[in-house]
Design an enzyme around this catalytic site. Structure first.
Site, PDB file in Angstrom:
ATOM      1  N   GLU A   1       0.896  -1.172   0.000  1.00 43.07           N
ATOM      2  CA  GLU A   1       0.000   0.000   0.000  1.00 43.07           C
ATOM      3  C   GLU A   1       0.920   1.204   0.000  1.00 43.07           C
ATOM      4  OE1 GLU A   1      -3.065  -0.767  -0.278  1.00 43.07           O
ATOM      5  OE2 GLU A   1      -3.313  -2.721   0.672  1.00 43.07           O
TER       6      GLU A   1
ATOM      7  N   CYS B   1      -1.598   9.426   2.779  1.00 43.24           N
ATOM      8  CA  CYS B   1      -1.373   8.901   1.432  1.00 43.24           C
ATOM      9  C   CYS B   1      -2.485   9.395   0.512  1.00 43.24           C
ATOM     10  CB  CYS B   1      -1.332   7.382   1.462  1.00 43.24           C
ATOM     11  SG  CYS B   1      -2.720   6.670   2.330  1.00 43.24           S
TER      12      CYS B   1
HETATM   13  P1  NDP Z   1       8.632   4.807   4.645  1.00 42.26           P
HETATM   14  O1  NDP Z   1       8.581   4.036   3.382  1.00 42.26           O
HETATM   15  O2  NDP Z   1       9.761   5.712   4.876  1.00 42.26           O
HETATM   16  O3  NDP Z   1       8.611   3.791   5.903  1.00 42.26           O
HETATM   17  C1  NDP Z   1       7.576   2.859   6.083  1.00 42.26           C
HETATM   18  C2  NDP Z   1       8.071   1.745   6.982  1.00 42.26           C
HETATM   19  O4  NDP Z   1       9.095   0.998   6.313  1.00 42.26           O
HETATM   20  C3  NDP Z   1       8.686   2.216   8.291  1.00 42.26           C
HETATM   21  O5  NDP Z   1       8.360   1.306   9.320  1.00 42.26           O
HETATM   22  C4  NDP Z   1      10.180   2.147   7.978  1.00 42.26           C
HETATM   23  O6  NDP Z   1      10.988   2.054   9.118  1.00 42.26           O
HETATM   24  C5  NDP Z   1      10.226   0.869   7.157  1.00 42.26           C
HETATM   25  N1  NDP Z   1      11.411   0.685   6.335  1.00 42.26           N
HETATM   26  C6  NDP Z   1      12.221   1.627   5.791  1.00 42.26           C
HETATM   27  N2  NDP Z   1      13.224   1.027   5.090  1.00 42.26           N
HETATM   28  C7  NDP Z   1      13.026  -0.313   5.179  1.00 42.26           C
HETATM   29  C8  NDP Z   1      13.709  -1.453   4.674  1.00 42.26           C
HETATM   30  N3  NDP Z   1      14.801  -1.331   3.926  1.00 42.26           N
HETATM   31  N4  NDP Z   1      13.226  -2.667   4.967  1.00 42.26           N
HETATM   32  C9  NDP Z   1      12.124  -2.818   5.709  1.00 42.26           C
HETATM   33  N5  NDP Z   1      11.436  -1.780   6.241  1.00 42.26           N
HETATM   34  C10 NDP Z   1      11.871  -0.536   5.963  1.00 42.26           C
HETATM   35  O7  NDP Z   1       7.229   5.599   4.751  1.00 42.26           O
HETATM   36  P2  NDP Z   1       6.717   6.633   5.850  1.00 42.26           P
HETATM   37  O8  NDP Z   1       6.669   6.010   7.207  1.00 42.26           O
HETATM   38  O9  NDP Z   1       7.434   7.925   5.684  1.00 42.26           O
HETATM   39  O10 NDP Z   1       5.178   6.811   5.387  1.00 42.26           O
HETATM   40  C11 NDP Z   1       4.813   7.674   4.389  1.00 42.26           C
HETATM   41  C12 NDP Z   1       4.547   6.951   3.082  1.00 42.26           C
HETATM   42  O11 NDP Z   1       3.576   5.935   3.271  1.00 42.26           O
HETATM   43  C13 NDP Z   1       3.954   7.877   2.022  1.00 42.26           C
HETATM   44  O12 NDP Z   1       4.521   7.594   0.767  1.00 42.26           O
HETATM   45  C14 NDP Z   1       2.470   7.510   2.040  1.00 42.26           C
HETATM   46  O13 NDP Z   1       1.794   7.833   0.858  1.00 42.26           O
HETATM   47  C15 NDP Z   1       2.547   6.037   2.299  1.00 42.26           C
HETATM   48  N6  NDP Z   1       1.290   5.526   2.849  1.00 42.26           N
HETATM   49  C16 NDP Z   1       0.463   4.749   2.057  1.00 42.26           C
HETATM   50  C17 NDP Z   1      -0.770   4.343   2.525  1.00 42.26           C
HETATM   51  C18 NDP Z   1      -1.691   3.495   1.689  1.00 42.26           C
HETATM   52  O14 NDP Z   1      -2.621   2.914   2.244  1.00 42.26           O
HETATM   53  N7  NDP Z   1      -1.498   3.380   0.383  1.00 42.26           N
HETATM   54  C19 NDP Z   1      -1.235   4.719   3.850  1.00 42.26           C
HETATM   55  C20 NDP Z   1      -0.292   5.494   4.606  1.00 42.26           C
HETATM   56  C21 NDP Z   1       0.918   5.876   4.106  1.00 42.26           C
HETATM   57  P3  NDP Z   1      11.752   3.382   9.702  1.00 42.26           P
HETATM   58  O15 NDP Z   1      10.708   4.325  10.110  1.00 42.26           O
HETATM   59  O16 NDP Z   1      12.523   2.820  10.829  1.00 42.26           O
HETATM   60  O17 NDP Z   1      12.595   3.887   8.560  1.00 42.26           O
END
Ligand code: NDP
Length: 528
Positions: A290, A324
């Site tokens: 997502e 998002c």
């Molecule tokens: P990120 O992609 O930065 O992070 C999401 C999660 O992934 C966090 O828990 C992060 O950990 C983890 N992560 C980062 N790198 C890795 C890796 N290499 N391997 C495994 N896990 C990893 O997103 P954000 O938290 O900044 O959220 C915002 C984004 O989410 C926006 O693009 C938004 O549009 C999208 N989103 C989509 C939704 C949907 O339903 N389509 C709903 C809500 C948000 P850490 O924080 O420790 O880096």
């Protein structure tokens, strides 16, 4: 929310909740505030697990305030969590599905009972205003209940098929959906409750076991959901909660061969990296992604402009543009452009910005230093090519100086080939364009990789055309409650097309649970 008998909180009803809602939120906020700065462990195999290294969870509205201390989980913690989930899988997957439903319902009850406490934590941790924060928790409760209801309505997804005609034999055939194994749930910062709880409930009720990892900015809310699962009586190892950076523990989880499937909600960049990493295994494992959005609203010359203005403003700036589903682009037909823009500027200027736990505040801070910097860089770039109609600055007066506060920003006159029409900025900036006709608006709306949500304001006879043409997973017409935001499980199942999602099936909807199971056919033949 048992107390408010005739009121159901959703993102569409949250604008004017009953008084009791505020009283209870403030009571719980007071209690939470007296308890800040404690240390919280991970939960692995039912045990509290501490690491040698820790990190501080800070309030983005006041970065001096440490909300809690959390564990920097290691690769070893990731492996232990997966091993615990793997060990628990056999018994959990063989637990009769009605018993799993009963436990998940019990967890939903606990989340519902703790809604004001979790909402207060969430408001402090994410910077969500109080109604949005409580909405996130209430949505989680409904996602849990919807998953249970879906399991029941489909009788555990066990279906008798036809009996094939074998003379001298009786053949019975059953289609049975069965869980995959260890399911990983990776959670973004912006909906740390619903996007932990929704996938977790779906994975667990269908018989998978769970490892979940929240974003580094928001570990506390997910810990409270994990506590509800624990207190509901889920057996040890069936769910595991780990914390730490995506690059270390997150990556270790993704790379582990015993992970059977993953639900990742977050950015396009990280999601696609995970998808590609998963493709390197000997067989294809399910990856539910997502991802981001670049959600347009289209406004026809026949629109009710007051509905359009309020709906667009709510969706552009709710949660500081960090949804998002945020409305980040608006295409307006020429004859109504000036009038609508005037209304949008006036509504945007009226939004109250400040401590998001305060009753009258609509916009809190953005989540962290990176977002704060992104906002300033985007504004600089937009100033060069477009016109800032309102906003365009960081806010540092008085107490705002302690947090990441920025002004909601509307931009006009940006050339339609500018890169920021296609880039998800994820801060409170929305760009407005004047278009000659609806077809031009539609062509521009669809000319991006993303396809998450979209909104339309116009005449009833134009609406079918909009639904038919728009490339997005969640679409709304003539909705003052939100142009592109505010989906609710059971009403508007949520998911994206194109670069916004991987499965084409929406969370909180009728096709969601089967994503967490694989089909097995049971054919039994008896001699007559
Ligand atoms: P990120 O992609 O930065 O992070 C999401 C999660 O992934 C966090 O828990 C992060 O950990 C983890 N992560 C980062 N790198 C890795 C890796 N290499 N391997 C495994 N896990 C990893 O997103 P954000 O938290 O900044 O959220 C915002 C984004 O989410 C926006 O693009 C938004 O549009 C999208 N989103 C989509 C939704 C949907 O339903 N389509 C709903 C809500 C948000 P850490 O924080 O420790 O880096």
């Amino acid at each position: 929310m048992a107390a408010e008998k005739d009121f159901k909180l959703t993102y569409a009803t949250m604008f004017n909740p009953p008084e009791e809602f505020h009283i209870r939120f403030e009571e719980e906020l007071g209690k939470v505030r007296t308890n800040l700065g404690k240390e919280y462990a991970m939960i692995i195999n039912g045990q509290e697990r501490y690491s040698s290294e820790k990190f501080a969870d800070r309030n983005p509205a006041n970065t001096d305030e440490v909300l809690g201390i959390f564990q920097k989980g290691t690769t070893e913690d990731a492996h232990d969590a997966i091993a615990a989930a793997k060990k628990a899988f056999k018994a959990w997957s063989r637990t009769p599905w009605p018993d799993r439903v009963a436990l998940i319902r019990r967890a939903a009850e606990l989340i519902d009972q703790r809604i004001y406490e979790i909402g207060a934590v969430l408001s402090l941790e994410v910077g969500k205003n109080r109604t949005e924060a409580l909405g996130d928790v209430a949505e989680t409760v409904d996602l849990f209940r919807y998953a249970c209801q879906s399991m029941e309505e489909h009788h555990g997804f066990i279906v008798e098929m036809g009996r094939d005609p074998l003379p001298g034999f009786l053949a019975t055939n059953f289609s049975v959906l069965r869980p995959y194994g260890v399911w990983l749930v990776i959670i973004p910062f912006n909906f740390p409750c619903a996007l932990a709880g929704g996938p977790a409930a779906a994975a667990l009720v269908t018989g998978n076991t769970l490892v979940m990892k929240p974003a580094t900015d928001t570990p506390w809310t997910a810990r409270l959901i994990a506590e509800c699962l624990r207190d509901a009586g889920l057996p040890d190892g069936v769910f595991n909660y780990v914390t730490g950076s995506g690059n270390t523990i997150g990556q270790a989880l993704i790379e582990h061969p015993d992970v059977a499937g993953v639900t990742f909600t977050g950015s396009y960049e990280v999601g696609m990296k995970i998808y590609r990493r998963f493709a390197q295994s000997p067989w294809v494992r399910p990856v539910i992604l997502e991802l981001g959005g670049k959600n347009p609203a289209i406004v026809s010359r026949h629109a009710n402009l007051d509905d359009a203005a309020i709906g667009i403003t709510r969706s552009a700036f709710g949660l500081q543009g960090q949804k998002c589903s945020a409305c980040s682009r608006v295409y307006i037909e020429e004859p109504v452009y000036d009038e609508l823009v005037e209304k949008l500027v006036s509504l945007t200027k009226s939004l109250k910005i400040g401590d998001p736990t305060e009753r009258s505040v609509y916009l809190g801070p953005v989540i962290n230093q990176n977002s704060y910097r992104d906002y300033q860089n985007f504004v600089k770039e937009l100033q060069q090519s477009g016109t800032i109609l309102t906003g365009g600055q960081i806010l540092t007066e008085g107490n705002l100086a302690k947090g990441y506060f920025v002004a909601p920003t509307l931009v006009a006159d940006l050339p339609l080939n500018h890169r920021l029409w296609k880039h998800e900025m994820f801060v409170p900036i929305t760009t407005l364009a004047k278009v000659k006709n609806l077809q031009e608006a539609m062509d521009l709306a669809n000319d991006v990789n993303y396809g998450l949500t979209a909104g339309f304001y116009g005449a009833p006879e134009e609406v079918e055309w909009f639904f038919d043409e728009i490339e997005a997973g969640v679409t709304y017409a003539n909705r003052p409650q939100g142009a592109t935001t505010g989906a609710w499980p059971g009403f508007q199942p949520f998911g994206g097309w194109k670069a916004s999602g991987a499965t084409g099936k929406n969370a909180g909807g009728i096709y969601y649970l089967p994503l967490y199971m694989r089909e097995q056919i049971h054919t039994l033949v008896k001699r007559l």
